[in-house]
Motif scaffolding. Structure first.
Motif, PDB file in Angstrom:
ATOM      1  N   HIS A 101       0.845  -1.199   0.000  1.00  0.00           N
ATOM      2  CA  HIS A 101       0.000   0.000   0.000  1.00  0.00           C
ATOM      3  C   HIS A 101       0.882   1.251   0.000  1.00  0.00           C
ATOM      4  CE1 HIS A 101      -3.540   2.407   0.654  1.00  0.00           C
ATOM      5  NE2 HIS A 101      -3.161   2.801   1.863  1.00  0.00           N
ATOM      6  N   ILE A 102       1.937   1.239   0.811  1.00  0.00           N
ATOM      7  CA  ILE A 102       2.869   2.376   0.878  1.00  0.00           C
ATOM      8  C   ILE A 102       3.747   2.426  -0.361  1.00  0.00           C
ATOM      9  CG2 ILE A 102       4.847   3.329   2.151  1.00  0.00           C
ATOM     10  CD1 ILE A 102       3.543   2.088   4.693  1.00  0.00           C
TER      11      ILE A 102
ATOM     12  N   LYS B 138       9.496   7.295   2.504  1.00  0.00           N
ATOM     13  CA  LYS B 138       8.862   6.281   3.361  1.00  0.00           C
ATOM     14  C   LYS B 138       9.765   5.079   3.642  1.00  0.00           C
ATOM     15  CE  LYS B 138       4.625   8.160   3.359  1.00  0.00           C
ATOM     16  NZ  LYS B 138       3.895   8.544   4.573  1.00  0.00           N
ATOM     17  N   MET B 139      11.064   5.183   3.315  1.00  0.00           N
ATOM     18  CA  MET B 139      11.924   4.012   3.453  1.00  0.00           C
ATOM     19  C   MET B 139      12.033   3.516   4.897  1.00  0.00           C
ATOM     20  SD  MET B 139      12.739   2.776   0.616  1.00  0.00           S
ATOM     21  CE  MET B 139      13.821   1.529   1.304  1.00  0.00           C
ATOM     22  N   MET B 140      12.109   4.442   5.850  1.00  0.00           N
ATOM     23  CA  MET B 140      12.185   4.020   7.243  1.00  0.00           C
ATOM     24  C   MET B 140      10.910   3.284   7.654  1.00  0.00           C
ATOM     25  SD  MET B 140      13.878   3.671   9.947  1.00  0.00           S
ATOM     26  CE  MET B 140      15.321   4.666   9.560  1.00  0.00           C
ATOM     27  N   GLU B 141       9.790   3.809   7.223  1.00  0.00           N
ATOM     28  CA  GLU B 141       8.497   3.170   7.507  1.00  0.00           C
ATOM     29  C   GLU B 141       8.443   1.770   6.888  1.00  0.00           C
ATOM     30  OE1 GLU B 141       3.761   4.334   7.002  1.00  0.00           O
ATOM     31  OE2 GLU B 141       5.322   5.803   6.544  1.00  0.00           O
TER      32      GLU B 141
ATOM     33  N   ASN C   1       9.910   7.233  -7.667  1.00  0.00           N
ATOM     34  CA  ASN C   1       8.743   7.575  -6.839  1.00  0.00           C
ATOM     35  C   ASN C   1       8.893   7.024  -5.425  1.00  0.00           C
ATOM     36  OD1 ASN C   1       7.482   8.937  -8.930  1.00  0.00           O
ATOM     37  ND2 ASN C   1       6.350   7.134  -9.628  1.00  0.00           N
ATOM     38  N   ILE C   2       9.393   5.787  -5.322  1.00  0.00           N
ATOM     39  CA  ILE C   2       9.588   5.167  -4.004  1.00  0.00           C
ATOM     40  C   ILE C   2      10.629   5.954  -3.209  1.00  0.00           C
ATOM     41  CG2 ILE C   2      10.431   3.110  -2.799  1.00  0.00           C
ATOM     42  CD1 ILE C   2       9.306   1.475  -5.217  1.00  0.00           C
TER      43      ILE C   2
END
Length: 320
Positions: free
Chosen positions: A62-63, A214-217, A208-209
């Motif tokens: 989802h992320i 959001k890598m830590m998440e 985009n990633i």
């Protein structure tokens, strides 16, 4: 055609060969007794832990997909994808994730490949780190594990470097590929054009990633996925009335994951799963018979879990 047929036969032959060797090492009566004595409460708890791992996997995708697909949809995609991937040999079922995204949500092949690759690299980094951490909590570590630790550390570092390259060096690769195609006058070739188009989709998805921040998440969720799965293994060991510590179970059962990386994995993982489990649990002191018996039983339980959830997810997708 004959080559394709032989290629399809190899996983089947590997499965039967490994299963034959494994079953020759135990008594079927002991295996049946082990199955009959399973504690049903731990079995139910294990199923809830398995569902929880799917919840975390769905949340991670989802992320990764920038929340453009709803979490419930991704949870059901994970259900189907994991079933297909667990059944088909040599992890060829990974392609089902890309296919489902494209069919039901019109996502590009590049987006599917990029999000799946990031998820898998995070998986193996997490597994390797947990393997290393668990070794710190075990006294009198078996020699075979002591020798493997530095290989795991090296593997983790290489994976981390690979992840950085995926996220930050994609455009460099794309420019290089375009330059090569022009230099060799292949830029008009249909196959080269197709390859470059898909490569651009993948690079754009990696960008985009990376830009999502959001890598830590994603790393935290990956740890939660694998902690849940290792607690599942620990719970199933408890269901067999085996008194083994959590970190020992984590260390030993990681060998199953390492075996799954090999391209020799047979249908449903039969044979390779049991070999990996036996190596790990014999290494922490179990007898050969007990290690093989428990591996077969835990594998069968896992199959029941992923088939139930896979069929549930398939029914959901069929209604869309």
């Amino acid at each position: 055609m004959k080559f394709i047929t032989r290629k399809k036969l190899i996983p089947v032959l590997v499965t039967f060969l490994l299963l034959g060797i494994i079953l020759s090492q135990i008594r079927i009566e002991d295996l049946i007794t082990t199955i009959m004595n399973i504690n049903k409460i731990y079995l139910i708890l294990g199923f809830f832990l398995y569902i929880l791992s799917y919840v975390f996997r769905g949340l991670r995708f989802h992320i990764l997909l920038d929340k453009k697909i709803s979490f419930p949809d991704l949870f059901h995609i994970v259900c189907v994808h994991n079933m297909v991937n667990s059944i088909l040999p040599a992890r060829s079922g990974e392609l089902s994730y890309i296919y489902i995204l494209k069919k039901y949500h019109d996502k590009s092949t590049g987006e599917g490949v990029a999000t799946l690759m990031v998820a898998r690299v995070l998986d193996f980094i997490t597994i390797s780190l947990l393997f290393f951490i668990s070794s710190l909590f075990i006294t009198d570590l078996p020699e075979m594990f002591s020798s493997a630790i530095w290989l795991v550390v090296l593997f983790t570092v290489l994976l981390a470097i690979f992840l950085v390259i995926l996220l930050y060096a994609g455009e460099v690769f794309l420019r290089f590929a375009n330059a090569v195609s022009i230099t060799f006058k292949l830029d008009k070739n249909v196959f080269v054009i197709f390859f470059l188009k898909k490569a651009k989709e993948i690079v754009d998805s990696f960008k985009n990633i990376k830009n999502s921040g959001k890598m830590m998440e994603l790393c935290i969720i990956s740890f939660l996925i694998w902690l849940t799965l290792y607690f599942l293994n620990y719970t199933l060991i408890k269901s067999l009335d085996m008194n083994i510590g959590f970190f020992e179970v984590l260390l030993a059962s990681t060998f199953v994951v390492f075996m799954s990386i090999l391209p020799i994995q047979g249908l449903g993982g039969f044979g390779t799963y049991e070999v990996g489990w036996a190596i790990g649990f014999i290494g922490i002191g179990l007898t050969k018979e007990l290690a093989i018996n428990s591996g077969i039983v835990v594998h069968i339980i896992g199959i029941v879990y992923y088939v139930l959830l896979g069929l549930y997810g398939y029914q959901y997708l069929c209604k869309k």
